[in-house]
Design an enzyme around this catalytic site. Structure first.
Site, mmCIF file in Angstrom:
data_model
loop_
_atom_site.group_PDB
_atom_site.id
_atom_site.type_symbol
_atom_site.label_atom_id
_atom_site.label_comp_id
_atom_site.label_asym_id
_atom_site.label_seq_id
_atom_site.Cartn_x
_atom_site.Cartn_y
_atom_site.Cartn_z
ATOM 1 C CB SER A 63 -0.891 0.020 1.245
ATOM 2 O OG SER A 63 -1.669 -1.152 1.310
HETATM 3 N N1 SAH Z 1 -0.301 -5.374 4.070
HETATM 4 C C1 SAH Z 1 0.531 -5.602 2.909
HETATM 5 C C2 SAH Z 1 -0.183 -5.362 1.594
HETATM 6 C C3 SAH Z 1 -1.187 -6.392 1.367
HETATM 7 S S1 SAH Z 1 -1.765 -6.624 -0.291
HETATM 8 C C4 SAH Z 1 1.814 -4.816 2.959
HETATM 9 O O1 SAH Z 1 2.024 -4.018 3.889
HETATM 10 O O2 SAH Z 1 2.655 -5.020 2.076
HETATM 11 C C5 SAH Z 1 -3.011 -7.809 0.094
HETATM 12 C C6 SAH Z 1 -2.499 -9.198 0.387
HETATM 13 O O3 SAH Z 1 -3.600 -9.967 0.828
HETATM 14 C C7 SAH Z 1 -1.934 -9.923 -0.821
HETATM 15 O O4 SAH Z 1 -0.629 -10.305 -0.530
HETATM 16 C C8 SAH Z 1 -2.849 -11.135 -0.974
HETATM 17 O O5 SAH Z 1 -2.160 -12.303 -1.413
HETATM 18 C C9 SAH Z 1 -3.381 -11.299 0.436
HETATM 19 N N2 SAH Z 1 -4.650 -12.028 0.595
HETATM 20 C C10 SAH Z 1 -5.759 -11.984 -0.188
HETATM 21 N N3 SAH Z 1 -6.721 -12.778 0.311
HETATM 22 C C11 SAH Z 1 -6.211 -13.343 1.447
HETATM 23 C C12 SAH Z 1 -6.724 -14.272 2.414
HETATM 24 N N4 SAH Z 1 -7.942 -14.798 2.337
HETATM 25 N N5 SAH Z 1 -5.938 -14.622 3.445
HETATM 26 C C13 SAH Z 1 -4.671 -14.113 3.574
HETATM 27 N N6 SAH Z 1 -4.131 -13.240 2.686
HETATM 28 C C14 SAH Z 1 -4.892 -12.862 1.637
#
Ligand code: SAH
Length: 224
Positions: A63
């Protein structure tokens, strides 16, 4: 890209965050201490302190810095919090939150779940090289089912967009706790929603228009 250019960019962004008066001191301190350049993929390191989301891989994004800080602020993170994060991605958000919850010698903890194996491995490797590796527990799997063996959490932060709050997460939120989740509304809109568990039930507040990647998994997004 030299270190000094990265440091200059970081200073400039920090100054603009301070000027905006949008963030509490502890959140700004976390931004100051945690190195975002460490979590960004090599190709984009030179943009580490542009206030923009950056691609990771496997369709995930880190993000924008201001969004990472906003999540800390809206979750009302404080020293001692026990936090569950869904969507570890790069691990940057987890590191920011670990900094905050471990202040004042209060040993708060971060539990973070990532569904994608490669990203889970990436974040694990990155976080091992920070001072917070002991304060962050990582798991690979479907975060919409929560972390039942972890007990209840004072804060739950979902960093991918769902259709509704996954019911296991509501169950794993302690009373007085806060759940933050981006939710899809209609065809195009996504809003960051804050839910608070009170003795009278769940209270819900709509915060900002946002954009995150879709929440996968059993209690994730319905088709849209
Ligand atoms: N917080 C992160 C950005 C996250 S992007 C940072 O600081 O870099 C969103 C993430 O959620 C992605 O990596 C995706 O693979 C994950 N995601 C999506 N659905 C999910 C689920 N059901 N359980 C765990 N992770 C999930």
């Amino acid at each position: 890209m030299s270190e000094t250019k990265i440091q200059k960019d970081k200073k400039r962004l920090l100054t603009s965050f301070k000027r905006s008066e949008e963030f509490p001191k502890l959140v700004l301190d976390a931004f100051k201490v945690v190195k975002r350049e460490h979590f960004v993929v090599d190709k984009y390191k030179k943009y580490a302190y542009a206030d923009t989301p950056l691609p990771l891989f496997e369709g995930a994004t880190i993000s924008a810095p201001s969004m990472s800080l906003l999540l800390c602020k809206y979750a009302k993170l404080k020293p001692g919090d026990k936090v569950l994060e869904i969507g570890t991605g790069s691990g940057y958000q987890a590191a920011l939150m670990a900094y905050i919850v471990t202040r004042e010698e209060r040993n708060g903890k971060i539990f973070s779940i990532e569904i994608n194996k490669q990203l889970y491995e990436y974040a694990k490797e990155k976080l091992q090289l920070t001072p917070y590796s002991e304060d962050i527990l990582l798991a690979q799997g479907d975060g919409t089912k929560g972390w039942p063996e972890g007990g209840t959490f004072s804060k739950i932060v979902v960093t991918a967009t769902g259709s509704e709050a996954p019911s296991p997460l509501l169950d794993q939120l302690e009373e007085g706790g806060i759940l933050l989740i981006p939710l899809k509304k209609g065809a195009y809109e996504e809003w960051l929603v804050r839910m608070a568990k009170t003795p009278a039930g769940m209270e819900q507040e709509t915060l900002d228009a946002v954009r995150f990647v879709p929440l996968k998994g059993k209690f994730g997004k319905k088709s849209w």
